[in-house]
Each structure stands twice: as C-alpha cells, then as structure tokens.
Design a protein around this motif. Sequence first.
Motif, short mmCIF file in Angstrom:
data_model
loop_
_atom_site.label_atom_id
_atom_site.label_comp_id
_atom_site.label_asym_id
_atom_site.label_seq_id
_atom_site.Cartn_x
_atom_site.Cartn_y
_atom_site.Cartn_z
N GLU A 1 0.84 -1.20 0.00
CA GLU A 1 0.00 0.00 0.00
C GLU A 1 0.87 1.25 0.00
O GLU A 1 0.65 2.19 -0.78
N ALA A 2 1.90 1.25 0.82
CA ALA A 2 2.78 2.42 0.90
C ALA A 2 3.45 2.70 -0.45
O ALA A 2 3.53 3.85 -0.89
N ALA A 3 3.89 1.64 -1.12
CA ALA A 3 4.56 1.82 -2.42
C ALA A 3 3.59 2.38 -3.46
O ALA A 3 3.96 3.23 -4.28
N LEU A 4 2.34 1.94 -3.39
CA LEU A 4 1.34 2.43 -4.36
C LEU A 4 0.94 3.88 -4.04
O LEU A 4 0.83 4.71 -4.94
N ARG A 5 0.79 4.18 -2.76
CA ARG A 5 0.42 5.55 -2.37
C ARG A 5 1.54 6.53 -2.76
O ARG A 5 1.28 7.66 -3.15
N ALA B 1 3.25 5.96 -12.17
CA ALA B 1 4.28 5.41 -13.08
C ALA B 1 4.18 3.90 -13.14
O ALA B 1 4.53 3.27 -14.14
N ILE B 2 3.67 3.30 -12.05
CA ILE B 2 3.55 1.84 -12.00
C ILE B 2 2.39 1.41 -12.89
O ILE B 2 1.24 1.76 -12.64
N LYS B 3 2.72 0.66 -13.96
CA LYS B 3 1.68 0.22 -14.90
C LYS B 3 1.06 -1.10 -14.49
O LYS B 3 -0.08 -1.39 -14.82
N ALA B 4 1.86 -1.92 -13.80
CA ALA B 4 1.32 -3.21 -13.37
C ALA B 4 2.09 -3.72 -12.15
O ALA B 4 3.28 -3.42 -11.98
N VAL B 5 1.36 -4.47 -11.32
CA VAL B 5 1.94 -5.16 -10.17
C VAL B 5 2.08 -6.62 -10.57
O VAL B 5 1.12 -7.24 -11.04
N LEU B 6 3.30 -7.19 -10.42
CA LEU B 6 3.56 -8.59 -10.78
C LEU B 6 3.75 -9.38 -9.49
O LEU B 6 4.56 -8.98 -8.64
N ALA B 7 3.04 -10.49 -9.34
CA ALA B 7 3.16 -11.30 -8.12
C ALA B 7 2.95 -12.78 -8.44
O ALA B 7 2.25 -13.12 -9.40
N ASP C 1 -7.41 -1.24 -4.98
CA ASP C 1 -8.68 -0.50 -5.01
C ASP C 1 -8.76 0.52 -3.88
O ASP C 1 -9.23 1.64 -4.05
N ALA C 2 -8.25 0.14 -2.71
CA ALA C 2 -8.30 1.06 -1.56
C ALA C 2 -7.47 2.32 -1.84
O ALA C 2 -7.87 3.43 -1.48
N VAL C 3 -6.35 2.13 -2.53
CA VAL C 3 -5.49 3.27 -2.88
C VAL C 3 -6.04 4.02 -4.08
O VAL C 3 -5.77 5.18 -4.30
#
Length: 395
Positions: free
Chosen positions: A124-128, A134-140, A161-163
């Motif tokens: 969450e912190a990284a997304l906020r 700039a982040i187009k996608a999260v890979l996991a 979604d929360a962010v």
Amino acid sequence: MSLAHGHPYLAIPGPSVIPDRVQRAMHRGSPNIYDGPLHDMVAGLWPDLKALAGTQGHVAGYIANGHGVWEAANANLFSRGDRALVLACGQFGLSWANHARGMGIDVAMLDFGRHAAPDLNRVEAALRADKGYAIKAVLATHVDTSSTVKTDVAALRGVLDAVGHPALLAIDCIASLGCDEYHMDAWGADVTVAASQKGLMTPPGMGFVWFNDRAKAVQADLRTPYWNWNPRCEATEFWQLWCGTAPTHHLYGLREALDMIAEEGLPAIWARHRRLAAAVWAAVEGWGAGNAAIALNVADVAARGCSVTSARFGAPDATRLRAWVEREAGVTLGIGLGMGTEADPQADGWLRIAHMGHVNAHMTLGALAVIEAGLAALGIAHGPGLAAATQVVAG
Ligand SMILES: Cc1ncc(COP(=O)(O)O)c(C=O)c1O
C-alpha cells in the motif's frame, strides 16, 4: 539390492506426473493441421481454459515454458521504461523481475524474503507513493515454488482499489493453477500466466496467458510479433492461434487433462490438494518435534501453497535424504531452491515435496513413508511424522 525398482514417483514441482490417459492421447501420428478434427478439438479448449482460471476474459496460448509466458505478459503490458512493481516471496518472483529488467522495464522491487506472504502495508505504501501512477502493473506469484509461499490475490486487489491506483494486477499461477483455489475475475486479477507441466498434467512446452479487456487495451511498445496476444486471441486462421505450427501432440494431451479436470471438478481438486498438503505439513511437523533442524518453511498455514511444500532438514541431511530416498526407494524429491543464505548459498539444508496435479493419497503417503524410512536409515533424529499424516488422510 535396492527397493527403488518398480514405478518411480517424481514428487517434484514440475514436470509433474503425466496421467496415462494424457500420454495415450498424445501417442499418435501427426495430424492434418489445415482443417478437420484438430481444429474442432482446439476450438473446445479455450472455454475450458477460461473456466480453469475463472475468467470471462481472453486467453492466448504459446509454445513456451513459464519463463516464456512471463515474457509474453511483460511484452503485452509494458513499454520500455514503464515501471513494474514486483512483489517477491521467493526465487520466481525475483526471476520475473529480472526478466522485466532485461526487457527494459523499470522494476520497483518489494522483496518479502522467503518465509512469508507479502506485507500488504508495504504494498500500500509503495502504491500511495506513486502519485504519478508510473507503476503500470503489479507482478506477483500466486505460489512461489521455491519458497512455497502463497499470496492472497484478492487482498492485493483490495489494496489497489483502496489506494485507487490504476495499475494492472498480473499473477503467476504456474505452480498453482489446477491445484490451489483461484478465481481470476472474482479476485480482481487482470492477467494470469501458467504453463502446461504442473497442475495441467501435460508435458512442458505450452504456456497460457489469460487477460481481461483492461489489459488488452494497453498500448505496449514491447509487444513483439511472436508474443503479441492480440492476433492469437482474435485469430481468424488456425495458424494465428499459435503464431505458426500448433503444438499438436501437446494439445491432444491438454484436451485429455482438461477432461480429467472437468470430471473431478475444480472444488474437489482444490480440496484434494488441500488435504494432501495438510498431510505433508503434519508429517514435517511430526518429524520436527524430534529434531529442531526439521521444519516447514512457511509458518502461516494461510500462506502455504497446496501443490508443493518447502521444508528444512538442515545441511547436509536434506541432500543426503533426497539421495537416499531416490536411490533406495524410487522417489525423487524437489531440490531446495532459492532458500540460500550467506552461510548456505546452495540451500543444501532444504528440499521440496510436491503434491501437484495427478497425485493421490497413496503416492503422497508413500513419499512420506520413504522419507521417514530414510531419516531412520541415515540416523537423522526425528519424531513420528507418518502417523500424523495418515490421520489427516483418514480425515
Ligand atoms: C511459480 C513459477 N513461476 C515460473 C516458473 C518458470 O517456469 P519454467 O521452468 O517452465 O520456465 C516456475 C517453474 O517452476 C514456477 O514454479
């Protein structure tokens, strides 16, 4: 004299056991690729593959392995210089990131170590912090086969979604599809990648990428002709489905495997993997009660994959045990992977027990029984594990 003679059992996290029905379905001459039965058979695969991943979206097939479909996903999701936020809980998360870097993608890495699921507060912190998106996608990875850590995909979607962050969510289900419960659309994943040699019970060589309309709408300059998913999912001619000659014999095997999955039903398949995994966990915990060097890698039950289990036995015992079990009992266990430390970079102290795909109680209890025999034969201290596992199987 060796007790290994008989049907060997490959309890490794891929290639998994290929059912006789699948092998028989592949045992045939070359088919006509221009029209006829092959075309009809392949047309029926896509709806079943979508049902397997739990999506109403699109699916593209590739002659590729898991590394290949990582690249397919990267090529269709990013332009050079775009940022990817990669969540790693093991070797495969780190490798997907390396592949992205190698393609010119700007990787922001969140490494959560090897023993636990992602810390959602850090995600969450990284997304906020990414105010400009700039982040187009999260890979996991859903299940990282090296650590056998399982990530809560729906919870990741909850954080995005929360962010209110628009990044897409791409999930590596290579070790989990057809084993661990997974609902792509319902859990809010935009892209899913998987390969044929694990829960799909078919030889290595085919990979699949599932994607929704949001992902399909991405304009990516890394989209090369072979990896471009659009001509494959919009094909008007058969060759376009595979960008050339189709993996014919693998497709007949896949058809049989998907029939087997439909006959058993996904809820039953997930329940079978949960039960067999719980039996393996009970055995390792039982052995560990008599030897503190023996332990499961993942303490949190909710964060354990159900298709493979990484366990510590200590060095050099893990390597001695793997060798004894294969030589003396005909069972091949997974090597320790990516669990290394400064002191033990080779992860000699670890091994993996797979319980993936075409696997039943006798195969799993058989593997656990010969591991317990190996512990005794090699004089490695341990508590009673097999008895605990049989209790789990007995239900
Ligand atoms: C979770 C995961 N991702 C990616 C891969 C890489 O797949 P492949 O070895 O088919 O290239 C594997 C292989 O074991 C895997 O388990």
